[in-house]
Each structure stands twice: as C-alpha cells, then as structure tokens.
Scaffold this motif. Structure first.
Motif, PDB file in Angstrom:
ATOM      1  N   UNK A 282      -0.355  -2.116  -3.000  1.00  0.00           N
ATOM      2  CA  UNK A 282      -0.244  -3.345  -2.212  1.00  0.00           C
ATOM      3  C   UNK A 282       0.953  -3.234  -1.285  1.00  0.00           C
ATOM      4  N   UNK A 283       0.895  -3.971  -0.171  1.00  0.00           N
ATOM      5  CA  UNK A 283       2.019  -4.031   0.763  1.00  0.00           C
ATOM      6  C   UNK A 283       2.425  -5.492   0.871  1.00  0.00           C
ATOM      7  N   UNK A 284       3.708  -5.746   0.741  1.00  0.00           N
ATOM      8  CA  UNK A 284       4.124  -7.143   0.857  1.00  0.00           C
ATOM      9  C   UNK A 284       5.570  -7.295   0.468  1.00  0.00           C
ATOM     10  N   UNK A 285       5.960  -8.483   0.059  1.00  0.00           N
ATOM     11  CA  UNK A 285       7.348  -8.833  -0.264  1.00  0.00           C
ATOM     12  C   UNK A 285       8.158  -8.892   1.022  1.00  0.00           C
ATOM     13  N   UNK A 286       8.310  -7.749   1.700  1.00  0.00           N
ATOM     14  CA  UNK A 286       8.823  -7.751   3.075  1.00  0.00           C
ATOM     15  C   UNK A 286       7.888  -6.842   3.862  1.00  0.00           C
ATOM     16  N   UNK A 287       7.893  -6.924   5.208  1.00  0.00           N
ATOM     17  CA  UNK A 287       6.984  -6.075   5.977  1.00  0.00           C
ATOM     18  C   UNK A 287       7.170  -4.599   5.651  1.00  0.00           C
ATOM     19  N   UNK A 288       6.069  -3.930   5.329  1.00  0.00           N
ATOM     20  CA  UNK A 288       6.112  -2.502   5.067  1.00  0.00           C
ATOM     21  C   UNK A 288       6.546  -2.107   3.670  1.00  0.00           C
TER      22      UNK A 288
ATOM     23  N   UNK B 129       0.382   2.736   4.334  1.00  0.00           N
ATOM     24  CA  UNK B 129      -0.636   1.681   4.343  1.00  0.00           C
ATOM     25  C   UNK B 129      -1.253   1.602   2.962  1.00  0.00           C
TER      26      UNK B 129
ATOM     27  N   UNK C 143      -5.959  -9.037   4.022  1.00  0.00           N
ATOM     28  CA  UNK C 143      -4.794  -8.798   3.173  1.00  0.00           C
ATOM     29  C   UNK C 143      -5.251  -8.196   1.844  1.00  0.00           C
ATOM     30  N   UNK C 144      -5.323  -6.854   1.792  1.00  0.00           N
ATOM     31  CA  UNK C 144      -5.718  -6.225   0.530  1.00  0.00           C
ATOM     32  C   UNK C 144      -4.558  -6.228  -0.450  1.00  0.00           C
ATOM     33  N   UNK C 145      -4.872  -6.342  -1.736  1.00  0.00           N
ATOM     34  CA  UNK C 145      -3.834  -6.219  -2.757  1.00  0.00           C
ATOM     35  C   UNK C 145      -4.403  -5.414  -3.923  1.00  0.00           C
ATOM     36  N   UNK C 146      -3.795  -5.523  -5.110  1.00  0.00           N
ATOM     37  CA  UNK C 146      -4.205  -4.693  -6.251  1.00  0.00           C
ATOM     38  C   UNK C 146      -5.689  -4.817  -6.581  1.00  0.00           C
TER      39      UNK C 146
ATOM     40  N   UNK D 211       4.104  -1.265  -2.762  1.00  0.00           N
ATOM     41  CA  UNK D 211       4.190  -1.178  -4.222  1.00  0.00           C
ATOM     42  C   UNK D 211       3.475   0.095  -4.653  1.00  0.00           C
TER      43      UNK D 211
END
Lengths: 307, 211
Positions: B112-118, B186, B27-30, B121
């Motif tokens: 980043x990808x998240x909050x809801x699928x797909x 992605x 789970x990659x993020x900022x 940000x």
C-alpha cells in the motif's frame, strides 16, 4: 496585472477543483472546502469551471488591485469591504486599478471564495494549482505555501464588467446544522444503540479541525471492529477512532486509513460542515444514496441552467 | 486477508480500471481498491456494471502484470543515520551485520502507498526482524530514513513525524513531482535494499544530518 496581497490573514489558499488521479501515490486531492460556493463564484464571472480562486478562511485578508477586472465573492460572509464600503457575498463586482478589497471577520460561515475574471494565473503542479500545505504542493510557489504579504496574484485585465448575483434559492444556508450522511459499508459494525446515539446526539466542532478533517466532540460511539486493514478513504468518510469521537475527512484527507467508518457525508453536506467554526454544534442525519444523488443533480442543474 | 496473491490481484484490477472512462482516481491498498468516479458524467449503475465486466474479464491466475517492476534502493545502514539499529539488533538478538544482511536479502512487496505521499508499506520482513514501533514517535524523521515496524519496512519520502525504528538511510529521492514517474515505488512493485558504504552514500548525494 495582478492583485497584491496587503494582509495575508489567517489562511488564504489558491484552490481549483483539486488534483485528481494521483491518490494511488498517496497524494491527496485538495480543492475547495465548499465546492458549490466555488462553482458559483466561477459561474458569476462566466469562468471555466476549474479556474483558480482564493479560499479565504476566517478573514483578516486584504488585496490591492493593479488593473481593472471583475471579481465574484461567494461562500461565507466575512464582512468584506471594497474601498472601505461593505459588500455582500454571492455577487460579482467591478474592480478598478487601485481598489482595495478586504475580508475582515466571519459574520456568517467561515470560508469565502474570491474569483477573478479569467481566473488567477498560476502554474499548475501535476495538473492543478490546489494548495495542500501538508504535502508542500500547489499554490503560487508550487510548494504548498499559503498566501503571504506581498504575493502577486496575476490575472488578465478586463473592463467589460457585468453585475450578476446568485439566485437566492441557490444560496446555501450555513445555519443548517443537520449534516446528511450516507451509511457506509462498515455501518453494520456499529450496534443499534451506537447508531441511535450517533444520529441523535449533538456534536461540537473541535478546535483541531482543518482542511484535512473535522474532528467532532460529543457522544462516544464504538464499533465492534477494533481496527480494519488500511484502505482508501473517500471524501466525506466519517472515521471513528478508538476514542469514539468521529472525524469527517475532507479535501486534504490522507488517502488511506485503518479506522472503521460509520458513513460518508455528501459534498454538499461537507461544504456546509466546512462553513462551521470550532465550537459550532451539528447533528448527523441519515440519507440514502438516491437522495444524495438527487440533491447533487438539483444543485448542478440549477447552476448549469443559470449559466 | 493480506497476501501476495490478493495484492497481485488488486494491482492487476487497478491496471485494468485505469483506462475506463469516468474513473477519476483509484486507491489500492492491502485488500481493497477504492474507485472514485465522476458522477457528473456517468451514473453509478453504469460505472458498477463496467467495473464488474472489466473485473470478470481478468484472469486472476495471470500474474504477468504489464509493468511489474523491481525497484532497488541503496541504503547506508548504521548508527550514524540509523539511530535505532543497535536497539533493533538487541531486540532481535542479532548482530548489526545480521540485521543488515537479513533486511537486504529479502525481496519485499509494496502492499500500500499512503500515510504521506510516496510512503510505501513494504512487507513482509523476515520474522527475526519483527520489532514494535517506538513508544514515543520522533517529531522529525529525516528524508530517506529506512525503518522497521512489526512485519513491515519503509522509506520516509519526506520529513515527517514517525514512530518506526530507523536503521539506515537512502540517498535516493522517493518522490519528485517534477519527474515523469512522480514516485519511485508504486503499489504492487517488488522492492529490494542494497547495502552501500558511507562513501558511496555521500557520492550519491546522501546527507548525514537531519535529526
């Protein structure tokens, strides 16, 4: 050949061990809230580890069998009956065509697992049948629907039933209210006083708890961090939002989040927590990674040896 | 710290870790990367060592990511599908045309990808377009809505509640679990928005209702 849903109950979901490998797209894993109960249910029938089962929350759920098979029930005691005769969880049972299986209401714990010999047959979505309602994925329809009245849950007929029971030692104690916590990497941002408060207070399970997360009500704890840059959330992570009321993130958790985390509950502890109902009271107790690992290995080897 | 360099590096590390045995999810993020591994088949010391060795072998200056992609998203901008565009223009003291121009001239990065699928940000928006979130979030944001909040922009991949300022809508589907790619954007991708007319939007299958 199938089970037909007569009463859909509050929440009955098809689950396997979860949809893994897609969290980078924001897709959560789903999977059984009480993983060990799920694993034992498949073990009782000598199924594959990942065979699809039904997770029944609370009860008021009933099914009619259209063919002979074997079933196993584990997890909560939801006052199950087979043709109006009481049956207990953590055992396997022979099912005859026309039998009616019903789960009434919680006597001990909250979520029961129903496995059928060979698993429920269901087309997986992205490699899993795990139902995640919020994401509209998985389950019988592939669209994340919970089970409905009239749904037909297919299985391979089977008539060579064997009565089996989980050894008493391996049956978890859902009355256990101390939930083990591995300290997290933002633990340092909680002062000594806040940590002491966290580990010495009672927390009540809020009515807003669900498969995504268990919200707890009790002593307010605060972090020195106002927020963090959003980052991945592991299973069991305990987020502390601004109101100071901890949230334990479980199977249907969001993949990233920006609140500081005090620690993480283990899968075993998360399973016990998931069996608590709104209003139940729990406490957190710190453990080391070593202890958590030992507990996990003990659980898994007990299961493997029994199989 | 959030930066393009950090984001590139995380995307690169994610690529390299993907194929390692025992890794279940990334789970990659900022500024972080969460690694989920299977503890039934490998112990944490071994996996840590393997990860460290893999990371050490990466040259952080080598940004030539194998699958670095540019995604172009067509957008029908305007009040018909972007009910907040006038407020945004007013807040930024720009004309509506300038809001559209600036939003579509910038190339963004998926941090980043998240909050809801797909949900990607995307940052950073030009400073002239920085707007606060709405005071009261909408209960229902239509699929494909293109929105702004602070220094970020995003497209809503599904109908969800949301507090971002909506300026337009794309007819393109962002997630399709039946397709091979699953999600259009992605983490680490470059993303650009391309203004299209109302007619083009409709031809591409865009829907006007949803609020």
């Amino acid at each position: 050949m199938a089970f037909k849903v007569i009463k859909p109950g509050l929440l009955a979901l098809l689950q396997d061990l979860g949809r893994h490998g897609h969290q980078s797209l924001g897709l959560t894993t789903g999977g059984p809230m009480d993983e060990m109960a799920f694993r034992w249910s498949n073990a009782l029938l000598d199924n594959d580890t990942n065979s699809a089962q039904i997770e029944i929350t609370f009860g008021m759920f009933s099914l009619e069998a259209q063919a002979d098979t074997s079933i196993a029930i584990t997890g909560a005691d939801l006052g199950a009956t087979l043709n109006d005769k009481s049956i207990s969880p953590w055992r396997s049972y022979a099912i005859k065509k026309g039998d009616v299986l019903a789960f009434h209401q919680p006597i001990w714990g909250l979520r029961a697992y129903l496995a059928v010999k060979g698993g429920f047959l269901c087309e997986p979505t992205l490699g899993s049948v795990a139902t995640v309602m919020r994401e509209k994925i998985g389950g019988l329809t592939g669209k994340g629907d919970k089970l409905q009245k009239g749904d037909v849950l297919k299985y391979q007929p089977f008539s060579n039933h064997q009565d089996r029971a989980v050894p008493r030692l391996a049956i978890p104690n859902y009355g256990q209210t101390e939930i083990p916590v591995i300290l997290g990497y933002q633990y340092e941002s909680f002062s000594t006083l806040e940590r002491a408060n966290f580990f010495s207070s009672d927390y009540r399970v809020s009515g807003n708890s669900d498969r995504m997360g268990y919200r707890l009500e009790g002593k307010v704890i605060t972090s020195d961090l106002k927020g963090i840059i959003s980052e991945g959330i592991a299973y069991g992570a305990i987020q502390v939002p601004k109101d100071g009321q901890p949230i334990v993130l479980l199977r249907d958790r969001q993949t990233i989040g920006g609140y500081p985390k005090i620690g993480c509950v283990t899968r075993y502890g998360g399973g016990t927590l998931s069996q608590q109902k709104p209003g139940d009271v729990i406490q957190f107790t710190p453990i080391t990674v070593d202890q958590a690992e030992r507990e996990r290995h003990l659980q898994m080897s007990r299961l493997a040896q029994w199989r | 710290m959030i930066s393009e360099t950090t984001s590139n590096y995380i995307a690169q590390v994610t690529q390299h870790l993907k194929s390692l045995d025992g890794i279940v999810d990334l789970v990659p993020s900022y500024t972080t990367l969460l690694v989920v591994f299977n503890d039934d088949c490998c112990d944490r010391f071994t996996i840590c060592r393997t990860i460290r060795q893999t990371i050490e072998a990466i040259d952080p200056n080598d940004f030539a990511l194998e699958d670095k992609r540019e995604v172009v998203i067509p957008v029908y901008y305007g009040p018909e599908v972007g009910p907040d565009i006038q407020d945004v223009a007013e807040h930024c003291q720009l004309s509506m045309e300038d809001v559209i121009k600036r939003h579509s001239e910038t190339t963004y990065r998926a941090y980043a990808i998240g909050f809801t699928p797909g949900f990607a940000f995307l940052g950073n928006t030009p400073e002239e377009l920085h707007v606060p979130r709405k005071t009261t979030p909408r209960l229902k944001v239509p699929i494909g809505s293109v929105a702004l909040a602070e220094n970020q922009t995003a497209v809503y991949p599904s109908v969800t509640p949301g507090g971002w300022q909506i300026i337009g809508r794309t007819p393109v589907q962002l997630v399709d679990w039946g397709s091979e790619n699953l999600a259009l954007i992605a983490m680490g991708d470059s993303v650009r928005f391309e203004p299209i007319s109302r007619d083009e939007f409709l031809v591409l299958g865009g829907q006007l209702d949803g609020f």
